[in-house]
Design an enzyme around this catalytic site. Structure first.
Site, PDB file in Angstrom:
ATOM      1  N   HIS A 152       0.831  -1.203   0.000  1.00 54.54           N
ATOM      2  CA  HIS A 152       0.000   0.000   0.000  1.00 54.54           C
ATOM      3  C   HIS A 152       0.871   1.260   0.000  1.00 54.54           C
ATOM      4  O   HIS A 152       0.609   2.209  -0.743  1.00 54.54           O
ATOM      5  CB  HIS A 152      -0.930   0.008   1.213  1.00 54.54           C
ATOM      6  CG  HIS A 152      -2.153  -0.825   1.061  1.00 54.54           C
ATOM      7  ND1 HIS A 152      -2.101  -2.198   0.937  1.00 54.54           N
ATOM      8  CD2 HIS A 152      -3.477  -0.488   1.020  1.00 54.54           C
ATOM      9  CE1 HIS A 152      -3.341  -2.666   0.818  1.00 54.54           C
ATOM     10  NE2 HIS A 152      -4.189  -1.659   0.861  1.00 54.54           N
ATOM     11  N   HIS A 201       1.458  -4.095   9.182  1.00 49.74           N
ATOM     12  CA  HIS A 201       2.820  -3.878   8.681  1.00 49.74           C
ATOM     13  C   HIS A 201       3.728  -3.398   9.794  1.00 49.74           C
ATOM     14  O   HIS A 201       3.309  -2.635  10.681  1.00 49.74           O
ATOM     15  CB  HIS A 201       2.846  -2.834   7.563  1.00 49.74           C
ATOM     16  CG  HIS A 201       2.571  -3.388   6.209  1.00 49.74           C
ATOM     17  ND1 HIS A 201       3.414  -4.287   5.585  1.00 49.74           N
ATOM     18  CD2 HIS A 201       1.557  -3.168   5.344  1.00 49.74           C
ATOM     19  CE1 HIS A 201       2.910  -4.595   4.393  1.00 49.74           C
ATOM     20  NE2 HIS A 201       1.795  -3.932   4.227  1.00 49.74           N
TER      21      HIS A 201
END
Length: 243
Positions: A152, A201
């Protein structure tokens, strides 16, 4: 178009990428070097601050509950979607379509080539690194791919920044270009932060994604600049003048 006009357009400082963006590129390169060194030294062990930041964003007694007001979790999920594959694909298609309608063939080709190749590079890097997702805190959204780099963060930086930098070559007015960069930088930053907030993440995944995307955008801006200057005979006058 005369050589004098081409030279003037190419040297016009108003048509250049803002200095702050070059600064961001230098910072991105520095961060990338540090991350690479860290992985070379110990590729399996995340940095100490990675886990600390993830835990700091959750309630100590309820790690599944993120810090902040109730509405923040929903907002972060909405923001993270702006860096997802569906939204980014639509952004590229809409941008390329608008450029084609405007007969800016060179910019349309550069946007398409830069964004698609960048996304492929990120996917390849994820497979090579094969870093597992963090399990320090529960994930607040579903994830299936590898962790490093953050797709992303990297893809949003690649696509939004590449589009922004290439559009500076066809957009006048310094205020408009500065505003475009400010909006894009804020958007890419928020997308990366949302990935850490949602627990999917490591912070270093996001830093790597930002670094890669920023450097990729700068590289494609230079490709576009070189192409317009050295192959101006094959490029329409309105695109050359936009240098």
């Amino acid at each position: 178009m005369t050589a004098t006009k081409i030279q003037t357009a190419a040297s016009d400082p108003v048509r250049q990428v803002p200095h702050l963006f070059w600064g961001a590129g230098f910072a991105a390169a520095s961060v990338a070097v540090l991350l690479v060194l860290g992985f070379v030294i110990n590729p399996a062990q995340p940095y100490a601050f990675d886990a600390w930041i993830l835990r700091a964003l959750r309630h100590p007694d309820a790690p599944a509950v993120p810090m902040g007001p109730v509405w923040l979790k929903g907002a972060m999920i909405d923001i993270t979607a702006l860096g997802g594959g569906t939204v980014l694909t639509l952004v590229v298609l809409i941008t390329v379509g608008m450029l084609l309608v405007s007969r800016k063939w060179t910019t349309a080709l550069l946007v398409a080539a830069g964004t698609v190749s960048g996304s492929l590079a990120v996917s390849t890097a994820k497979e090579i690194a094969a870093r597992p997702r963090p399990e320090v805190v529960p994930h607040l959204v579903e994830v299936t791919t590898q962790s490093f780099p953050s797709g992303h963060s990297a893809n949003s930086a690649i696509i939004y920044l590449t589009i922004a930098t290439l559009l500076t070559q066809t957009t006048g007015a310094d205020a408009r270009r500065t505003y475009l960069f400010a909006v894009v930088a804020a958007l890419v930053t928020l997308i990366g932060v949302s990935r850490v907030y949602l627990g999917v993440h490591w912070p270093t995944d996001v830093l790597a994604g930002w670094s890669f995307g920023t450097l990729w955008a700068l590289a494609w801006w230079r490709i576009g600049k070189w192409l317009r200057i050295h192959h101006h005979a094959a490029i329409p006058d309105d695109e050359i003048a936009a240098l």
